[in-house]
Scaffold this active site. Structure first.
Site, PDB file in Angstrom:
ATOM      1  N   LYS A 120       0.846  -1.202   0.000  1.00  0.00           N
ATOM      2  CA  LYS A 120       0.000   0.000   0.000  1.00  0.00           C
ATOM      3  C   LYS A 120       0.877   1.247   0.000  1.00  0.00           C
ATOM      4  O   LYS A 120       0.949   2.012   0.961  1.00  0.00           O
ATOM      5  CB  LYS A 120      -0.940  -0.033   1.202  1.00  0.00           C
ATOM      6  CG  LYS A 120      -1.924  -1.195   1.135  1.00  0.00           C
ATOM      7  CD  LYS A 120      -2.768  -1.296   2.392  1.00  0.00           C
ATOM      8  CE  LYS A 120      -3.695  -2.502   2.327  1.00  0.00           C
ATOM      9  NZ  LYS A 120      -4.499  -2.654   3.565  1.00  0.00           N
TER      10      LYS A 120
ATOM     11  N   GLU B 228      -3.569 -16.429   3.297  1.00  0.00           N
ATOM     12  CA  GLU B 228      -4.343 -15.640   4.255  1.00  0.00           C
ATOM     13  C   GLU B 228      -5.521 -16.466   4.768  1.00  0.00           C
ATOM     14  O   GLU B 228      -6.241 -17.084   3.980  1.00  0.00           O
ATOM     15  CB  GLU B 228      -4.862 -14.378   3.561  1.00  0.00           C
ATOM     16  CG  GLU B 228      -5.748 -13.496   4.419  1.00  0.00           C
ATOM     17  CD  GLU B 228      -6.336 -12.343   3.633  1.00  0.00           C
ATOM     18  OE1 GLU B 228      -5.780 -11.242   3.705  1.00  0.00           O
ATOM     19  OE2 GLU B 228      -7.344 -12.566   2.931  1.00  0.00           O
TER      20      GLU B 228
ATOM     21  N   ASP C 279      -5.503 -12.895   9.466  1.00  0.00           N
ATOM     22  CA  ASP C 279      -6.114 -11.601   9.160  1.00  0.00           C
ATOM     23  C   ASP C 279      -7.231 -11.247  10.133  1.00  0.00           C
ATOM     24  O   ASP C 279      -8.162 -12.039  10.352  1.00  0.00           O
ATOM     25  CB  ASP C 279      -6.664 -11.615   7.735  1.00  0.00           C
ATOM     26  CG  ASP C 279      -7.028 -10.225   7.249  1.00  0.00           C
ATOM     27  OD1 ASP C 279      -6.249  -9.283   7.505  1.00  0.00           O
ATOM     28  OD2 ASP C 279      -8.090 -10.072   6.615  1.00  0.00           O
TER      29      ASP C 279
END
Length: 285
Positions: A141, A203, A224
């Site tokens: 990100k 994940e 997560d």
């Protein structure tokens, strides 16, 4: 806390990033204000100074910007990347052509402010978990086009990196699992595809998903949005079979509790997408 900074980025990586920053500032006609007000041949001495406390990053980008504008300007570095800054501290001293210094000023400060902000925020997160084995890592990100410099800034602040891009590891996320059909199928396909040097991480959102994944031997599991008590159970289930990474909305207030569960890594997108610029300025003497 002072951190050992990574080496400067190679020029072939740094150059296009810095050139683009300079070109968008100078546009089609150059620096009109400097052209209008500064007599050619004028020389000056200028100090780059910190206005706030923080951790320095971005000196490689700043010095490269000045070098591209005018390699003859002397650039004397006083503080290295990864070191602490205090208000008023002199980061570097420039001596030479006034026009060149003024043309490069904003681009240099933009890199230093943005990247020092990332390093400073990373150091704050890392300081919260020094009593554990866990490390804080950044994600993808990042600002488009600036990933290399921003991930280096994270390292200047004492963090490390998750993937640099889609091409350096296999990370099977929820949408991959949904499109593939199941956790088992996704991991089997990943192992069949990956070479022996490729990491495979998956994940999972629940302990049931973790139980489904572990028999297929991922190298790492991304846990997560799990609460600390669930993370503790997950770490116990993993029991050293692979690396454990926590992710999802981790903040300065929650990172310590999650690190204390025994995970190896904590991925924090905020390191790059939410860091506030560190105030850095240029003073002419």
């Amino acid at each position: 806390m002072t951190h050992i900074a990574p080496p400067p980025l190679p020029a072939i990586v740094l150059d296009p990033i810095v050139r683009l920053a300079l070109s968008e500032d100078l546009g089609r006609a150059g620096d009109l204000t400097t052209d209008a007000t500064i007599t050619p041949g004028t020389e000056l001495t200028a100090h780059i100074r910190a206005r706030k406390n923080g951790v320095l990053a971005g000196m490689d980008a700043a010095s490269h910007a000045l070098h591209l504008v005018d390699p003859k300007v002397d650039f004397d570095v006083q503080i290295q990347d990864g070191q602490q800054l205090a208000p008023g501290a002199t980061i570097a001293v420039m001596q030479g052509d006034a026009r060149s210094i003024l043309i490069a000023e904003r681009t240099m400060l933009n890199f230093l402010g943005r990247l020092s902000g990332i390093a400073t925020l990373t150091a704050e997160f890392a300081e919260k978990i020094t009593h554990t084995k866990a490390k804080v890592v950044c994600t993808r990100k990042t600002t488009p086009g600036h990933r290399a410099v921003e991930k280096r800034a994270v390292r200047c602040g004492g963090g490390t990196s998750h993937r640099y891009g889609l091409d350096d590891a296999i990370l099977i996320k929820d949408n991959h699992i949904a499109a593939c059909g199941s956790i088992a199928d996704a991991l089997q396909r990943a192992h069949a595809y990956a070479g022996h040097l490729r990491m495979i991480e998956i994940e999972v959102d629940t302990l049931d998903q973790l139980a489904e994944a572990l028999p297929h031997k991922p190298h790492a599991v991304l846990l997560d949005n799990m609460a600390p008590e669930t993370l503790r159970e997950a770490v116990a289930m993993i029991d050293g079979q692979c690396l454990a990474e926590a992710s999802g909305g981790i903040t300065l207030e929650t990172i310590a509790a999650k690190a204390e569960t025994g995970v190896d890594y904590l991925s924090v997108g905020a390191l790059t997408h939410s860091a506030i610029n560190l105030d850095v300025g240029l003073d002419i003497l």
